[in-house]
Motif scaffolding. Structure first.
Motif, PDB file in Angstrom:
ATOM      1  N   ILE A 127     -27.805  15.539  48.016  1.00  0.00           N
ATOM      2  CA  ILE A 127     -27.599  14.091  48.148  1.00  0.00           C
ATOM      3  C   ILE A 127     -27.930  13.660  49.578  1.00  0.00           C
ATOM      4  N   ALA A 128     -27.614  14.495  50.556  1.00  0.00           N
ATOM      5  CA  ALA A 128     -27.978  14.189  51.945  1.00  0.00           C
ATOM      6  C   ALA A 128     -29.494  14.164  52.110  1.00  0.00           C
ATOM      7  N   ARG A 136     -31.473  13.959  38.600  1.00  0.00           N
ATOM      8  CA  ARG A 136     -32.448  14.455  39.579  1.00  0.00           C
ATOM      9  C   ARG A 136     -31.897  15.665  40.324  1.00  0.00           C
ATOM     10  N   ILE A 137     -30.597  15.660  40.614  1.00  0.00           N
ATOM     11  CA  ILE A 137     -29.978  16.818  41.272  1.00  0.00           C
ATOM     12  C   ILE A 137     -30.125  18.047  40.381  1.00  0.00           C
ATOM     13  N   LEU A 159     -29.306  23.333  38.570  1.00  0.00           N
ATOM     14  CA  LEU A 159     -27.962  23.484  38.029  1.00  0.00           C
ATOM     15  C   LEU A 159     -27.879  22.713  36.724  1.00  0.00           C
ATOM     16  N   ASP A 160     -27.018  23.186  35.820  1.00  0.00           N
ATOM     17  CA  ASP A 160     -26.887  22.467  34.557  1.00  0.00           C
ATOM     18  C   ASP A 160     -26.078  21.194  34.758  1.00  0.00           C
ATOM     19  N   LYS A 161     -26.236  20.294  33.798  1.00  0.00           N
ATOM     20  CA  LYS A 161     -25.640  18.960  33.888  1.00  0.00           C
ATOM     21  C   LYS A 161     -24.124  19.006  34.063  1.00  0.00           C
ATOM     22  N   SER A 162     -23.460  19.907  33.355  1.00  0.00           N
ATOM     23  CA  SER A 162     -21.997  19.962  33.449  1.00  0.00           C
ATOM     24  C   SER A 162     -21.539  20.420  34.835  1.00  0.00           C
ATOM     25  N   THR A 187     -26.251   6.036  40.901  1.00  0.00           N
ATOM     26  CA  THR A 187     -26.877   6.745  42.013  1.00  0.00           C
ATOM     27  C   THR A 187     -25.802   7.174  42.994  1.00  0.00           C
ATOM     28  N   LEU A 188     -26.091   8.238  43.718  1.00  0.00           N
ATOM     29  CA  LEU A 188     -25.115   8.867  44.598  1.00  0.00           C
ATOM     30  C   LEU A 188     -25.615   8.857  46.034  1.00  0.00           C
TER      31      LEU A 188
END
Length: 143
Positions: free
Chosen positions: A44-45, A54-55, A61-64, A92-93
Protein backbone atom coordinates in the motif's frame (compact mmCIF):
# COMPACT_ATOMS: atom_id res chain seq x y z
CA UNK A 1 13.14 -39.41 -6.03
CA UNK A 2 13.80 -35.69 -5.55
CA UNK A 3 17.37 -34.64 -4.80
CA UNK A 4 17.01 -31.58 -2.57
CA UNK A 5 20.58 -30.54 -3.34
CA UNK A 6 19.53 -29.75 -6.93
CA UNK A 7 15.74 -29.22 -6.70
CA UNK A 8 15.13 -25.47 -7.08
CA UNK A 9 11.63 -25.45 -5.47
CA UNK A 10 13.12 -26.92 -2.29
CA UNK A 11 15.57 -24.03 -1.94
CA UNK A 12 12.91 -21.44 -2.72
CA UNK A 13 10.59 -22.91 -0.10
CA UNK A 14 13.28 -23.41 2.53
CA UNK A 15 14.63 -19.87 2.27
CA UNK A 16 11.18 -18.26 2.06
CA UNK A 17 9.79 -20.23 5.00
CA UNK A 18 12.76 -19.39 7.18
CA UNK A 19 12.67 -15.71 6.21
CA UNK A 20 8.92 -15.45 6.79
CA UNK A 21 9.04 -17.17 10.18
CA UNK A 22 11.88 -14.96 11.36
CA UNK A 23 10.28 -11.79 10.03
CA UNK A 24 6.91 -12.61 11.51
CA UNK A 25 8.39 -13.24 14.96
CA UNK A 26 10.37 -9.99 14.87
CA UNK A 27 7.55 -7.88 13.43
CA UNK A 28 4.99 -9.25 15.90
CA UNK A 29 7.27 -8.66 18.87
CA UNK A 30 8.61 -5.26 17.85
CA UNK A 31 5.74 -3.76 15.85
CA UNK A 32 2.58 -5.72 16.68
CA UNK A 33 1.90 -7.03 13.17
CA UNK A 34 2.87 -10.21 11.35
CA UNK A 35 4.65 -10.70 8.06
CA UNK A 36 1.42 -10.90 6.04
CA UNK A 37 0.24 -7.55 7.39
CA UNK A 38 3.70 -6.16 6.66
CA UNK A 39 3.52 -7.33 3.04
CA UNK A 40 0.13 -5.68 2.61
CA UNK A 41 1.23 -2.50 4.41
CA UNK A 42 4.40 -2.22 2.34
CA UNK A 43 2.57 -2.64 -0.93
CA UNK A 44 0.00 0.00 0.00
CA UNK A 45 2.95 2.33 0.67
CA UNK A 46 4.30 1.48 -2.78
CA UNK A 47 0.98 1.93 -4.55
CA UNK A 48 -1.35 4.30 -2.62
CA UNK A 49 -5.09 4.21 -3.31
CA UNK A 50 -4.87 0.57 -4.28
CA UNK A 51 -7.82 -1.84 -4.23
CA UNK A 52 -7.38 -5.07 -2.29
CA UNK A 53 -7.67 -7.12 -5.49
CA UNK A 54 -4.54 -5.44 -6.85
CA UNK A 55 -2.63 -6.32 -3.67
CA UNK A 56 -3.58 -9.98 -4.17
CA UNK A 57 -2.33 -9.82 -7.73
CA UNK A 58 1.01 -8.19 -6.97
CA UNK A 59 2.14 -9.89 -3.79
CA UNK A 60 0.63 -13.25 -4.64
CA UNK A 61 -1.56 -13.63 -1.56
CA UNK A 62 -5.05 -15.07 -1.63
CA UNK A 63 -8.06 -12.83 -1.18
CA UNK A 64 -8.90 -14.05 2.32
CA UNK A 65 -5.36 -13.40 3.63
CA UNK A 66 -5.38 -9.88 2.18
CA UNK A 67 -8.87 -9.24 3.52
CA UNK A 68 -7.89 -10.34 7.05
CA UNK A 69 -4.71 -8.26 6.90
CA UNK A 70 -6.55 -5.17 5.67
CA UNK A 71 -9.18 -5.57 8.41
CA UNK A 72 -6.46 -5.87 11.04
CA UNK A 73 -4.55 -2.85 9.70
CA UNK A 74 -7.75 -0.79 9.60
CA UNK A 75 -8.56 -1.93 13.15
CA UNK A 76 -5.12 -0.80 14.28
CA UNK A 77 -5.78 2.63 12.76
CA UNK A 78 -3.07 2.36 10.10
CA UNK A 79 -5.11 2.62 6.89
CA UNK A 80 -7.66 4.95 5.36
CA UNK A 81 -10.32 3.28 3.24
CA UNK A 82 -12.22 5.20 0.56
CA UNK A 83 -15.00 4.26 -1.84
CA UNK A 84 -14.50 4.79 -5.53
CA UNK A 85 -16.66 7.56 -6.98
CA UNK A 86 -17.52 5.41 -10.00
CA UNK A 87 -18.25 2.24 -7.98
CA UNK A 88 -19.04 2.64 -4.25
CA UNK A 89 -18.46 -1.10 -3.74
CA UNK A 90 -14.85 -0.70 -4.81
CA UNK A 91 -12.67 0.38 -1.90
CA UNK A 92 -9.18 1.82 -2.13
CA UNK A 93 -6.54 1.72 0.57
CA UNK A 94 -3.98 4.28 1.64
CA UNK A 95 -1.61 4.53 4.60
CA UNK A 96 -2.47 7.26 7.05
CA UNK A 97 0.23 9.03 9.11
CA UNK A 98 0.36 6.21 11.68
CA UNK A 99 0.56 3.61 8.92
CA UNK A 100 3.36 5.49 7.16
CA UNK A 101 5.27 5.79 10.42
CA UNK A 102 4.95 2.06 11.11
CA UNK A 103 5.91 1.26 7.53
CA UNK A 104 9.07 3.36 7.81
CA UNK A 105 10.10 1.72 11.09
CA UNK A 106 9.54 -1.81 9.80
CA UNK A 107 11.26 -1.01 6.50
CA UNK A 108 14.43 -0.17 8.39
CA UNK A 109 14.33 -3.60 10.06
CA UNK A 110 13.45 -5.38 6.80
CA UNK A 111 16.35 -3.77 4.94
CA UNK A 112 18.75 -4.64 7.76
CA UNK A 113 17.61 -8.27 7.57
CA UNK A 114 18.08 -8.24 3.80
CA UNK A 115 21.62 -6.89 4.25
CA UNK A 116 22.44 -9.75 6.64
CA UNK A 117 20.87 -12.26 4.24
CA UNK A 118 23.02 -11.20 1.30
CA UNK A 119 26.20 -10.55 3.32
CA UNK A 120 29.17 -12.18 1.63
CA UNK A 121 27.45 -12.57 -1.73
CA UNK A 122 29.47 -11.13 -4.58
CA UNK A 123 27.49 -8.24 -6.17
CA UNK A 124 27.75 -9.85 -9.62
CA UNK A 125 26.41 -13.14 -8.24
CA UNK A 126 23.57 -11.30 -6.53
CA UNK A 127 22.60 -9.54 -9.77
CA UNK A 128 22.71 -12.86 -11.66
CA UNK A 129 20.52 -14.45 -8.98
CA UNK A 130 18.05 -11.56 -9.18
CA UNK A 131 17.87 -11.97 -12.98
CA UNK A 132 17.10 -15.66 -12.53
CA UNK A 133 14.48 -14.91 -9.85
CA UNK A 134 12.75 -12.42 -12.18
CA UNK A 135 12.55 -15.13 -14.84
CA UNK A 136 11.23 -17.67 -12.33
CA UNK A 137 8.65 -15.12 -11.14
CA UNK A 138 7.35 -14.83 -14.71
CA UNK A 139 7.51 -18.57 -15.35
CA UNK A 140 5.57 -19.47 -12.23
CA UNK A 141 2.51 -17.78 -13.71
CA UNK A 142 2.38 -20.42 -16.45
CA UNK A 143 2.62 -23.47 -14.16
Amino acid sequence: MIDIDTYAPYFLTAVNTSLSRGASAIYLQEFGIGVTEWRVLSWIATEPDIPAARICEVIMLDKSAVSRSVARLVGLGLLDVASSESDPRRKTLRLNAAGQDLHDRILETALAREARLIAGVDPEDLEAWLRVMRILRKNVETL
